[in-house]
Scaffold this motif. Structure first.
Motif, mmCIF file in Angstrom:
data_model
loop_
_atom_site.group_PDB
_atom_site.id
_atom_site.type_symbol
_atom_site.label_atom_id
_atom_site.label_comp_id
_atom_site.label_asym_id
_atom_site.label_seq_id
_atom_site.Cartn_x
_atom_site.Cartn_y
_atom_site.Cartn_z
ATOM 1 N N VAL A 170 0.947 -1.328 0.128
ATOM 2 C CA VAL A 170 -0.069 0.042 -0.164
ATOM 3 C C VAL A 170 0.863 1.264 0.107
ATOM 4 N N GLY A 171 2.134 1.192 0.524
ATOM 5 C CA GLY A 171 3.005 2.345 0.662
ATOM 6 C C GLY A 171 2.786 3.344 -0.372
ATOM 7 N N LEU A 172 2.858 2.928 -1.827
ATOM 8 C CA LEU A 172 3.286 3.878 -2.814
ATOM 9 C C LEU A 172 1.709 4.396 -3.351
ATOM 10 N N PRO A 209 -3.225 8.303 -1.182
ATOM 11 C CA PRO A 209 -4.220 8.093 0.270
ATOM 12 C C PRO A 209 -5.500 8.535 -0.302
ATOM 13 N N GLY A 210 -6.486 7.913 0.124
ATOM 14 C CA GLY A 210 -7.944 8.102 -0.219
ATOM 15 C C GLY A 210 -8.776 7.551 0.775
ATOM 16 N N HIS A 242 -0.544 7.864 7.325
ATOM 17 C CA HIS A 242 -0.162 7.910 5.797
ATOM 18 C C HIS A 242 -1.264 8.762 5.066
ATOM 19 N N GLY A 243 -2.204 9.247 5.683
ATOM 20 C CA GLY A 243 -3.158 10.301 4.954
ATOM 21 C C GLY A 243 -4.596 10.029 4.699
ATOM 22 N N ASP A 255 -11.115 3.569 -1.952
ATOM 23 C CA ASP A 255 -10.013 3.749 -2.774
ATOM 24 C C ASP A 255 -9.126 2.329 -2.507
ATOM 25 N N LEU A 256 -9.303 1.813 -1.127
ATOM 26 C CA LEU A 256 -8.444 0.696 -0.620
ATOM 27 C C LEU A 256 -9.197 -0.097 -0.079
#
Ligand code: SAM
Length: 218
Positions: free
Chosen positions: A36-38, A41-42, A61-62, A111-112
């Motif tokens: 998920v690091g790259l 964010p959503g 991380h936002g 989004d994730l």
């Protein structure tokens, strides 16, 4: 699914989290961080959020995170830990208590969508993974990680998971037809703590898939 088909129902998890201390490491899952690091964010959905290690990492991380768990005790521990550790990030997390065998996320609402070590018996597992796939928004990502059913890791310790673990192919079959592009589908080894015996190599199934931007929004 008849409730008695799953020995790991709400009572089991409430009791487990009611014990003092942490049930897990308190840290985010390393595979989740890697995968998920790259991403930009959503809105993130973390199902089976447990003590909230992943949700807090995502919020830091936002991401705006919805953390879902069946155990109110887990959600309370997660909320308290996040608020004490990072109040600003904690404000970006919405903790919700739901039984995932009786709840579905909003279609194309995230989004994730992350599922880390959610082990359910069939047919609840396939139904869950399919509904998680439908929850991915255009441009969004689905990440499913679990103990690999095809590899006999720590077999004594994992006996209780018999019938609950799954393979890469099981995940792919569950999400087939949901218009996601498969980006990662593999069994991945890592070192894990082995109670009282140093560390051991274990294998996780990792499936990451995304919905193309061009997908029709609903
Ligand atoms: C193995 S733990 C994983 C926790 C966390 N995702 C992690 O990787 O550290 C599984 C989590 O799923 C939750 N869970 C199990 N069955 C569930 C259900 N039917 N609905 C919602 N949550 C459930 C449990 O309470 C537990 O927190």
């Amino acid at each position: 699914m008849a409730p008695e088909a799953n020995p790991f129902g709400r009572r089991y998890w409430e009791d487990r989290y009611a014990a003092p201390g942490l049930a897990w490491s308190g840290q985010p899952n390393p595979v989740m961080v890697t995968e998920v690091g790259l991403l930009k964010p959503g809105r993130a959905l973390d199902v089976g959020s447990g003590e909230g290690g992943d949700a807090l990492w995502l919020a830091r991380h936002g991401w705006h995170v919805t953390g879902i768990d069946i155990a109110a005790t887990a959600l309370e521990k997660a909320r308290a830990h996040a608020e004490a550790d990072d109040p600003k990030a904690a404000a970006r997390i919405d903790w919700q208590q739901h039984d995932l065998t009786a709840w579905s996320p909003k279609r194309q609402g995230f989004d994730l969508v992350s599922s880390q070590f959610m082990h359910l018996p069939e047919p609840a597992r396939t139904t869950l993974f399919r509904s998680l796939a439908t929850a991915v928004a255009p441009g969004g990502t689905l990440l499913v990680v679990g103990h690999d059913a095809d590899v006999d890791d720590l077999s004594q310790r994992r006996k209780h998971l018999s019938g609950l673990t799954y393979s890469v192919d099981d995940i792919l079959a569950a999400i087939d037809g949901e218009d996601l592009r498969i980006e990662v589908a593999e069994s991945r080894s890592r070192q894990a703590r082995n109670r009282g015996a140093g560390s051991a190599t274990v294998h996780d199934v990792v499936v990451r898939a995304s919905r193309p931007h061009s997908a029709r929004a609903v």
